[in-house]
Every structure is written in C-alpha cells, then in structure tokens.
Design a protein around this motif. Structure first.
Motif, mmCIF file in Angstrom:
data_model
loop_
_atom_site.group_PDB
_atom_site.id
_atom_site.type_symbol
_atom_site.label_atom_id
_atom_site.label_comp_id
_atom_site.label_asym_id
_atom_site.label_seq_id
_atom_site.Cartn_x
_atom_site.Cartn_y
_atom_site.Cartn_z
ATOM 1 N N THR A 165 -27.854 13.075 -7.829
ATOM 2 C CA THR A 165 -27.352 14.452 -7.823
ATOM 3 C C THR A 165 -27.153 14.922 -9.262
ATOM 4 N N ASN A 166 -26.031 15.549 -9.555
ATOM 5 C CA ASN A 166 -25.816 16.020 -10.925
ATOM 6 C C ASN A 166 -24.938 15.053 -11.728
ATOM 7 N N ARG A 167 -24.809 15.335 -13.006
ATOM 8 C CA ARG A 167 -24.101 14.406 -13.903
ATOM 9 C C ARG A 167 -22.615 14.300 -13.571
ATOM 10 N N ILE A 168 -22.000 15.404 -13.169
ATOM 11 C CA ILE A 168 -20.566 15.388 -12.874
ATOM 12 C C ILE A 168 -20.281 14.460 -11.691
ATOM 13 N N ILE A 169 -21.068 14.569 -10.644
ATOM 14 C CA ILE A 169 -20.890 13.694 -9.477
ATOM 15 C C ILE A 169 -21.165 12.246 -9.857
ATOM 16 N N THR A 170 -22.191 12.021 -10.652
ATOM 17 C CA THR A 170 -22.541 10.663 -11.072
ATOM 18 C C THR A 170 -21.388 10.004 -11.823
ATOM 19 N N ILE A 171 -20.789 10.737 -12.747
ATOM 20 C CA ILE A 171 -19.662 10.205 -13.516
ATOM 21 C C ILE A 171 -18.453 9.994 -12.604
ATOM 22 N N GLY A 172 -18.206 10.947 -11.709
ATOM 23 C CA GLY A 172 -17.087 10.816 -10.790
ATOM 24 C C GLY A 172 -17.205 9.581 -9.916
ATOM 25 N N ALA A 173 -18.398 9.327 -9.390
ATOM 26 C CA ALA A 173 -18.603 8.150 -8.542
ATOM 27 C C ALA A 173 -18.422 6.863 -9.338
ATOM 28 N N ALA A 174 -18.799 6.865 -10.605
ATOM 29 C CA ALA A 174 -18.599 5.689 -11.448
ATOM 30 C C ALA A 174 -17.108 5.421 -11.664
ATOM 31 N N PHE A 175 -16.328 6.487 -11.854
ATOM 32 C CA PHE A 175 -14.873 6.327 -11.970
ATOM 33 C C PHE A 175 -14.283 5.789 -10.669
ATOM 34 N N PHE A 176 -14.772 6.276 -9.544
ATOM 35 C CA PHE A 176 -14.303 5.809 -8.239
ATOM 36 C C PHE A 176 -14.581 4.309 -8.103
ATOM 37 N N LEU A 177 -15.762 3.898 -8.505
ATOM 38 C CA LEU A 177 -16.129 2.482 -8.459
ATOM 39 C C LEU A 177 -15.218 1.659 -9.373
ATOM 40 N N ALA A 178 -14.939 2.178 -10.549
ATOM 41 C CA ALA A 178 -14.040 1.481 -11.479
ATOM 42 C C ALA A 178 -12.657 1.318 -10.863
ATOM 43 N N SER A 179 -12.181 2.365 -10.173
ATOM 44 C CA SER A 179 -10.877 2.294 -9.532
ATOM 45 C C SER A 179 -10.827 1.183 -8.493
ATOM 46 N N ASP A 180 -11.832 1.123 -7.643
ATOM 47 C CA ASP A 180 -11.842 0.099 -6.600
ATOM 48 C C ASP A 180 -12.042 -1.299 -7.174
ATOM 49 N N THR A 181 -12.741 -1.392 -8.282
ATOM 50 C CA THR A 181 -12.907 -2.698 -8.936
ATOM 51 C C THR A 181 -11.558 -3.194 -9.450
ATOM 52 N N LEU A 182 -10.827 -2.313 -10.130
ATOM 53 C CA LEU A 182 -9.491 -2.675 -10.607
ATOM 54 C C LEU A 182 -8.562 -3.021 -9.443
ATOM 55 N N LEU A 183 -8.653 -2.241 -8.367
ATOM 56 C CA LEU A 183 -7.810 -2.486 -7.205
ATOM 57 C C LEU A 183 -8.110 -3.855 -6.584
ATOM 58 N N ALA A 184 -9.400 -4.196 -6.515
ATOM 59 C CA ALA A 184 -9.770 -5.496 -5.946
ATOM 60 C C ALA A 184 -9.152 -6.644 -6.732
ATOM 61 N N PHE A 185 -9.206 -6.551 -8.047
ATOM 62 C CA PHE A 185 -8.613 -7.612 -8.864
ATOM 63 C C PHE A 185 -7.088 -7.605 -8.763
ATOM 64 N N ARG A 186 -6.491 -6.419 -8.631
ATOM 65 C CA ARG A 186 -5.033 -6.358 -8.491
ATOM 66 C C ARG A 186 -4.584 -6.970 -7.171
ATOM 67 N N LEU A 187 -5.392 -6.773 -6.113
ATOM 68 C CA LEU A 187 -5.030 -7.294 -4.803
ATOM 69 C C LEU A 187 -5.249 -8.796 -4.677
#
Length: 229
Positions: A165-187
């Motif tokens: 899609t566009n760059r804004i969505i691409t960056i947003g999805a990458a941040f979402f992935l980063a959030s869940d990655t951090l959450l996985a390690f925290r859990l």
C-alpha cells in the motif's frame, strides 16, 4: 514576486488530536506506574481512533476500506480490554484471538482492497522475523506454542501486505509488529526485559495503529481524487 506558500496539515488530521493526546497520557502513565490512569486511558484509545477516522472520512464514500478498518479497530479494542470484557476467560488467549482477527482484517484490507503495487521482495524479512522469534521463545511458550506461532504468521502477514500500500501504512504496520515483538518478550521472558518495556509496547502500538488509520484515510482520499479526474 512569487507568493510564498506554507505547508499546512489537511483539516481532517485534527480529528486525530484526541487520540494522540490520549496515547501520550497513557504511555506516560505507564512509565510513572500510575495504573489508575493507565487502565482507563487504554480502553479509550481505540474508540478515540475510531472517532478520528469518522472525522477524517467526512466527504468520502464509506466503502470496504473504512468498514474493514473499523472492524480491525473494534477487534483491537476488545484485545486491549480482554481482561475487562472477558473476565471469565484466560486473558492471553483471548487477547491473541482478538488481535489475530484484527490482523486478518488488516491483511484483507491491505492485500485485497488497497494494494497499489506488488509485494516488495524485501518483505521476506518478516518471514525471517517469524522464524527467529519463534526459535528464541520456543522453550518458554509451552501450551501456547501453536497459538503464538499462528499469531506470528498473521503479524508477519500484516506487516508484509502493508508494504503493498502506501508508505504511511507500511511504517505503521512495522511499528505494530515492533510492539507485539516487545510484548512477546515481556510476556515470556520478563526477567530479561527492563521496566521501560511496558511503555515502549504501548508507544509503538499507538504509533502503529494511528499511522495505519491515517494511511488508510490518505489512500481512500487519493483514490477518490484520482477516480474523479
């Protein structure tokens, strides 16, 4: 003399102001350990984002892009409040289920409704991310191994399809992935994570969701302008 022009934000972006303020308050509250403020603000995040999209979408045709976005936001809200909305069920599986469905809505939105180009070759990095994350966490997952593996697939799918899609969505999805990655390690490896991890999880989450929503609005408005020509 040429008239000097100053760049201004589109008026629809102001609808995101309450969401931004709530996000900042929530992240700061987490950082300060103010649970009495962090809890309520967390449950207000996705409703504020939905209101932002309603405001931003004024004057556009309300078709499948916004419908799928609202579905994803609503499911994310249920995931955010899994313990509150489903007190009779284990929190983590319910949270994974709600967010998993939200990611499926995002994947359909990015891959079937809003794509503007083929999937870039570099998105193979998300498959590598999935393999590495699963390998690192495998000894800690126990009965949740299959659920986490499946959830990782849809996470990677969201991030990868966003790149079509566009760059804004691409960056947003990458941040979402980063959030869940951090959450996985925290859990699953809490002893290895510093206290700042919790605010970082929500910071990357709110940035990711906000950018995805704004990116969808931009994509819809651009499509309508192009069609009208």
């Amino acid at each position: 003399m040429h008239e000097q022009r100053t760049a201004t934000l589109p008026t629809w972006t102001w609808g995101f102001a309450p969401y931004v303020v709530l996000s900042v308050v929530h992240v700061v509250a987490l950082g300060l350990g103010a649970d009495s403020l962090a809890g309520p603000t967390k449950l207000l995040l996705m409703p504020a984002l939905a209101i932002a999209v309603l405001w931003a979408g004024r004057g556009t045709a309300w078709g499948s892009p916004f419908s799928l976005l609202f579905v994803a936001i609503a499911l994310s809200w249920l995931g955010d409040g899994a313990a509150t909305f489903f007190p009779f069920a284990p929190e983590l599986p319910v949270m994974l289920g709600c967010f998993g469905l939200a990611h499926l809505a995002y994947i359909w939105l990015f891959a079937r409704v809003l794509p503007t180009r083929s999937l870039p070759a570099w998105t193979v990095v998300y498959a590598l991310w999935w393999g590495i994350l699963l390998a690192v966490l495998w000894p800690r997952l126990g009965a949740l191994t299959v659920a986490v593996a499946i959830y990782g697939v849809v996470l990677a799918g969201t991030a990868a399809t966003a790149a079509s899609t566009n760059r804004i969505i691409t960056i947003g999805a990458a941040f979402f992935l980063a959030s869940d990655t951090l959450l996985a390690f925290r859990l699953f490896t809490p002893e290895a994570m510093p206290p700042v991890t919790s605010p970082l999880v929500m910071l990357t989450y709110t940035v990711g969701q906000g950018l995805i929503a704004a990116g969808v609005v931009i994509a819809v408005r651009l499509r309508e302008r192009t069609t009208a020509r």
